[in-house]
Design a protein around this motif. Structure first.
Motif, PDB file in Angstrom:
ATOM      1  N   CYS A  21      -6.468  -8.464   9.547  1.00  0.00           N
ATOM      2  CA  CYS A  21      -7.700  -7.931   8.931  1.00  0.00           C
ATOM      3  C   CYS A  21      -8.893  -8.376   9.768  1.00  0.00           C
ATOM      4  CB  CYS A  21      -7.863  -8.425   7.500  1.00  0.00           C
ATOM      5  SG  CYS A  21      -9.437  -7.855   6.787  1.00  0.00           S
ATOM      6  N   CYS A 294      -4.707  -8.480   1.152  1.00  0.00           N
ATOM      7  CA  CYS A 294      -5.857  -9.005   0.393  1.00  0.00           C
ATOM      8  C   CYS A 294      -5.408 -10.020  -0.654  1.00  0.00           C
ATOM      9  CB  CYS A 294      -6.614  -7.873  -0.307  1.00  0.00           C
ATOM     10  SG  CYS A 294      -7.376  -6.725   0.849  1.00  0.00           S
ATOM     11  N   CYS A 297      -5.306 -13.374   0.853  1.00  0.00           N
ATOM     12  CA  CYS A 297      -6.390 -13.687   1.803  1.00  0.00           C
ATOM     13  C   CYS A 297      -7.285 -14.799   1.251  1.00  0.00           C
ATOM     14  CB  CYS A 297      -7.218 -12.422   2.038  1.00  0.00           C
ATOM     15  SG  CYS A 297      -8.713 -12.732   2.996  1.00  0.00           S
ATOM     16  N   CYS A 303     -15.371 -11.346  -0.204  1.00  0.00           N
ATOM     17  CA  CYS A 303     -15.208 -10.044   0.450  1.00  0.00           C
ATOM     18  C   CYS A 303     -15.603  -8.903  -0.483  1.00  0.00           C
ATOM     19  CB  CYS A 303     -13.751  -9.882   0.886  1.00  0.00           C
ATOM     20  SG  CYS A 303     -13.460  -8.288   1.652  1.00  0.00           S
TER      21      CYS A 303
END
Ligand code: SF4
Length: 313
Positions: A21, A294, A297, A303
């Motif tokens: 990412c 995600c 993460c 984010c």
């Protein structure tokens, strides 16, 4: 004291995050820079705190590495090996103090203190018993495998003068690009070959381990003047009874790795606003938009791609 400067460099983990990412890569290497300073903007401090989160498998792996490193240092100093019980007792102390750091929230003021991702994005106090038990089990299994391994016996039989520095972070260069690596352990064996060992606590990923070990080969050639035909590279899979997986050094492995490093570094630099100053803007680094990535993460609290309100602890 001179301020640290954020210079561009390359490492296997940096490249892996960029591939996974780009936005997380930005947060890790640019957005969080300077977040250790009390007067840094709040978002920079938050990103620095999130950058330092560790997942349980990463934490278990670092405790195994530190404990083995400590055992080898003692062997070098005193000639005394650590028993499996002592290795596990030392790891237990690390697990206990790390857990206390994580639940007490010491990381709020000192972000380098242990901060576990599963707790941070959980209730902050506890995890299901089977999860903590399996983390301890993983650490104990890996250390028992190390203690009983043929690799350990070979290390113990090797005079200390034939050892290379243990687990030291260092760099080498490819066309002026600084490449970071930290070799777990290396020594010159009885046949005069340089043997490079990477302790692994997870499963074998041949592609990424090939790149990592090829970096070690390039490092050994530059720093130790090791001749490539006298270099033996291997991963030792501690979670799999210390199984040794050899990676023969071949010229094409090194050529491919150099190419991969230069191509990857070019893709990273292409996102920068100013390559010479290594300056970047958040919006030039796209979200991966992959729910699976995600979910694990570190940066999901900060984010915009995920719902900050539900991700915040
Ligand atoms: S939450 Fe997802 S999109 Fe955002 S930085 Fe992390 S991996 Fe990337």
């Amino acid at each position: 004291m001179a301020r640290l400067s954020n210079d561009f460099s390359w490492s296997v983990s940096r490249a892996a995050l960029f591939r996974e990412c780009e936005r997380a890569y930005y947060y890790n290497y640019y957005g969080s820079w300077g977040g250790w300073e009390a007067e840094a903007p709040e978002r920079t401090r938050l990103l620095y705190l999130l950058k330092n989160l560790k997942t349980l498998p990463m934490w278990a792996g670092s405790i195994v590495h530190e404990t083995i490193g400590e055992a080898l240092q003692r062997l070098a100093r005193t000639g005394q090996a650590m028993s499996v019980e002592e290795l596990q007792a030392r790891a237990r102390t690390r697990l206990r103090s790390g857990w206390l750091e994580a639940v007490s929230g010491e990381w709020r003021t000192r972000p380098k203190k242990t901060n576990l991702q599963e707790l941070y994005y959980g209730n902050g106090r506890s995890l299901p018993r089977e999860i903590t038990d399996s983390t301890k089990e993983r650490v104990n299994t890996c250390l028992a495998a190390f203690a009983e391994s043929a690799v350990r016996r070979e290390i113990e039989a090797t005079p200390y003068l034939q050892w290379k520095p243990i687990d030291t972070l260092d760099t080498f260069s490819i066309d002026d690009l600084k490449v970071w690596c930290a070799i777990d352990f290396a020594y010159t064996d009885a046949d005069g070959a340089v043997r490079v060992i990477d302790w692994k606590t997870g499963a074998e990923d041949r592609e990424s381990l090939t790149t990592q070990l090829a970096c070690y080969a390039l490092y050994a050639a530059e720093k130790w003047f090791a001749s490539l035909d006298r270099l033996r590279l291997c991963g030792v899979f501690l979670g799999d009874q210390a199984r040794v997986s050899d990676y023969p050094v071949q010229p094409e492995m090194l050529v491919n790795t150099k190419d991969l490093i230069l191509t990857s570094a070019e893709a990273m630099r292409a996102r920068l606003d100013d390559v010479a100053a290594n300056q970047a803007s958040e919006e030039r680094f796209p979200f991966c938009e992959n729910e699976r990535v995600c979910r694990r993460c570190n940066f999901r609290q900060a984010c915009p791609y995920v719902n900050a309100a539900t991700a915040a602890p």
